[in-house]
Design a protein around this motif. Sequence first.
Motif, PDB file in Angstrom:
ATOM      1  N   UNK A  89      74.503  33.480 -26.087  1.00 53.01           N
ATOM      2  CA  UNK A  89      74.219  34.647 -25.249  1.00 53.01           C
ATOM      3  C   UNK A  89      75.007  35.865 -25.688  1.00 53.01           C
ATOM      4  N   UNK A  90      76.282  35.671 -26.056  1.00 50.73           N
ATOM      5  CA  UNK A  90      77.124  36.786 -26.508  1.00 50.73           C
ATOM      6  C   UNK A  90      76.611  37.363 -27.832  1.00 50.73           C
ATOM      7  N   UNK A  91      76.239  36.486 -28.760  1.00 48.27           N
ATOM      8  CA  UNK A  91      75.711  36.945 -30.050  1.00 48.27           C
ATOM      9  C   UNK A  91      74.430  37.743 -29.838  1.00 48.27           C
ATOM     10  N   UNK A  92      73.587  37.246 -28.955  1.00 46.26           N
ATOM     11  CA  UNK A  92      72.322  37.928 -28.660  1.00 46.26           C
ATOM     12  C   UNK A  92      72.580  39.329 -28.118  1.00 46.26           C
ATOM     13  N   UNK A  93      73.527  39.450 -27.195  1.00 46.39           N
ATOM     14  CA  UNK A  93      73.814  40.757 -26.590  1.00 46.39           C
ATOM     15  C   UNK A  93      74.362  41.735 -27.624  1.00 46.39           C
ATOM     16  N   UNK A  94      75.288  41.287 -28.476  1.00 48.44           N
ATOM     17  CA  UNK A  94      75.865  42.170 -29.498  1.00 48.44           C
ATOM     18  C   UNK A  94      74.801  42.652 -30.479  1.00 48.44           C
ATOM     19  N   UNK A  95      73.948  41.724 -30.948  1.00 44.19           N
ATOM     20  CA  UNK A  95      72.919  42.118 -31.911  1.00 44.19           C
ATOM     21  C   UNK A  95      71.891  43.048 -31.278  1.00 44.19           C
TER      22      UNK A  95
END
Length: 325
Positions: A89-95
């Motif tokens: 979820x964190x990777x998705x938000x940053x990208x």
Amino acid sequence: MQPKKKAILLSLCVSIVLMLAKFVAYFITQSNAILTDALESIVNVLASSFAFYSIYLATIPKDQNHPYGHGKVEFFSAFLEGTLITIAGLIIIFKSTYDLIYPKPIYQLFEGAGIIGATGIVNLIIGYYLINVGKKENSITLEADGKHLLTDSITSAGLVVGIILIQLTRIYWLDSAVSILLGLYIIFNGYKLTRRSVGGLMDESNIELVKNIIEILQKNRKEAWIDVHNLRAQQYGADLHVDCHVTLPYYFDLNRVHQEISSIDKLINGNGNCKTELFIHADPCLPACCNYCEMKDCPVREEAFRGEIEWTIENATKNQKHFDQ
């Protein structure tokens, strides 16, 4: 093959196929929102792989080094799955935040929506199947994997709606916005799963489980069972470990005490939802117990019976006889 192993193996195989399908949808569309779903599918595959191994370990009988069995590994499996979901979820938000600032073109959204919609339906079916098997087999790993797939199916449904909206409005920054919202939803579900698994690893009390045991004892109590206290329950995979103190008449011989304790053991295992191992400590009664002791024709009674004390989670879990309240 055992039902738990069969269910998690099915989940693993399906997760691999759906992951490949979602990456095909991403390469067709170049959509961040679809990439969000594809990245979460990698988590599904990793989590299902470890879940399969943890279920294998949980089914190994107890041994000298693991006197309570290996079932607690299921809590660790659920913790790992929750952590992986949160990281995804964190990777998705940053990208998605980056692509919201620096947008790129996307293509063939309807085709991508069709693929994602189909994978969502499959995940919905498999998710409910895993949850049902998990509840039946008392497996937190299967329940966690099933809820993860249900989360995935919900994000897929939201994704399909978002893709259609983008195609109709031609507002392409919505792609990253939808992806960020789905990322937040994924993180929330990862937190809930992690929180439950940490509770299990820390031997957090399962209030509903303890209430169920107390209700069984209360409904089937015998006159010789003067009170039950210091009752605790711990779940180790599919096995339940319960220990408690039972107050019995002090003049019972060892054979009679063993008979009463065996009756409690059979009662819990006959009415509970999972295999239970009980450790019961027998306490001798004291004169102060007489007023709530229901033993008829007791030869040592010092006080008349005044009334039964109903066993509840408040008094049965305290480490004291009921007259001390």
